[in-house]
Design a protein around this motif. Sequence first.
Motif, PDB file in Angstrom:
ATOM      1  N   LYS A  45       0.795  -1.231   0.000  1.00 14.02           N
ATOM      2  CA  LYS A  45       0.000   0.000   0.000  1.00 14.02           C
ATOM      3  C   LYS A  45       0.825   1.278   0.000  1.00 14.02           C
ATOM      4  O   LYS A  45       0.314   2.328  -0.361  1.00 14.02           O
ATOM      5  CB  LYS A  45      -0.928   0.020   1.214  1.00 14.02           C
ATOM      6  CG  LYS A  45      -2.000  -1.040   1.159  1.00 14.02           C
ATOM      7  CD  LYS A  45      -2.920  -0.960   2.338  1.00 14.02           C
ATOM      8  CE  LYS A  45      -3.987  -2.039   2.247  1.00 14.02           C
ATOM      9  NZ  LYS A  45      -4.944  -1.960   3.332  1.00 14.02           N
ATOM     10  N   GLU A  46       2.063   1.240   0.429  1.00 12.69           N
ATOM     11  CA  GLU A  46       2.875   2.448   0.565  1.00 12.69           C
ATOM     12  C   GLU A  46       3.963   2.496  -0.505  1.00 12.69           C
ATOM     13  O   GLU A  46       4.444   1.469  -0.972  1.00 12.69           O
ATOM     14  CB  GLU A  46       3.523   2.507   1.947  1.00 12.69           C
ATOM     15  CG  GLU A  46       2.521   2.643   3.072  1.00 12.69           C
ATOM     16  CD  GLU A  46       3.175   2.655   4.442  1.00 12.69           C
ATOM     17  OE1 GLU A  46       4.411   2.608   4.529  1.00 12.69           O
ATOM     18  OE2 GLU A  46       2.423   2.710   5.423  1.00 12.69           O
ATOM     19  N   ILE A  47       4.345   3.746  -0.841  1.00 19.12           N
ATOM     20  CA  ILE A  47       5.416   3.975  -1.800  1.00 19.12           C
ATOM     21  C   ILE A  47       6.476   4.822  -1.099  1.00 19.12           C
ATOM     22  O   ILE A  47       6.147   5.830  -0.481  1.00 19.12           O
ATOM     23  CB  ILE A  47       4.887   4.739  -3.032  1.00 19.12           C
ATOM     24  CG1 ILE A  47       3.794   3.943  -3.728  1.00 19.12           C
ATOM     25  CG2 ILE A  47       6.012   5.051  -3.993  1.00 19.12           C
ATOM     26  CD1 ILE A  47       3.091   4.714  -4.820  1.00 19.12           C
ATOM     27  N   PRO A  48       7.740   4.453  -1.192  1.00 20.42           N
ATOM     28  CA  PRO A  48       8.795   5.285  -0.582  1.00 20.42           C
ATOM     29  C   PRO A  48       8.865   6.659  -1.267  1.00 20.42           C
ATOM     30  O   PRO A  48       8.556   6.796  -2.450  1.00 20.42           O
ATOM     31  CB  PRO A  48      10.078   4.496  -0.840  1.00 20.42           C
ATOM     32  CG  PRO A  48       9.652   3.124  -1.217  1.00 20.42           C
ATOM     33  CD  PRO A  48       8.271   3.225  -1.759  1.00 20.42           C
ATOM     34  N   PHE A  49       9.274   7.682  -0.505  1.00 21.66           N
ATOM     35  CA  PHE A  49       9.372   9.029  -1.060  1.00 21.66           C
ATOM     36  C   PHE A  49      10.275   9.080  -2.286  1.00 21.66           C
ATOM     37  O   PHE A  49      10.010   9.824  -3.224  1.00 21.66           O
ATOM     38  CB  PHE A  49       9.896  10.016  -0.011  1.00 21.66           C
ATOM     39  CG  PHE A  49       8.820  10.560   0.870  1.00 21.66           C
ATOM     40  CD1 PHE A  49       7.861  11.408   0.369  1.00 21.66           C
ATOM     41  CD2 PHE A  49       8.785  10.233   2.205  1.00 21.66           C
ATOM     42  CE1 PHE A  49       6.864  11.914   1.178  1.00 21.66           C
ATOM     43  CE2 PHE A  49       7.795  10.731   3.030  1.00 21.66           C
ATOM     44  CZ  PHE A  49       6.837  11.578   2.511  1.00 21.66           C
TER      45      PHE A  49
END
Length: 145
Positions: A45-49
């Motif tokens: 669900k998350e994407i690194p900056f």
Amino acid sequence: MAFRLSVICTDFQKTVQCRFESCLKKVVRHVVKDYQQGLKRRKDKEIPFCELPEIFVENFAVWDDYETDYTIFSVCGIDIRVLDDGLAEALKKLPERKRNTLLMYYFLEMTESEIANLQKITQSGVFKNRHHALETMKKILKEKQ
């Protein structure tokens, strides 16, 4: 007989200890499993900056706003903040009426008829003031370069 009793207690204690260790190992396994599943969910669900497009990262930026960063002009009881120093200096060099005409037209988004009513001049007078003020500002800004 006392010797046998102490052996029984020792066996009982070992049994309890073994059960406790077994239970503890199960708990630790489940905690590790939950942690790994949580990491997997976050990864899905998350994407690194570093992988975000730059346009999204720019939207997260917050800039501090200080009074000393602006030049403030007061027109019609409203303070207008001008960030650009060159523009502010050019505006300061204009006569007050022409400066106010520009500020009302471009910053307060007033129409020529509204400005004319406030300054008690004609709409064509407002147009001329604005036009001359812009020409003067062009000259002032070109001189600075």
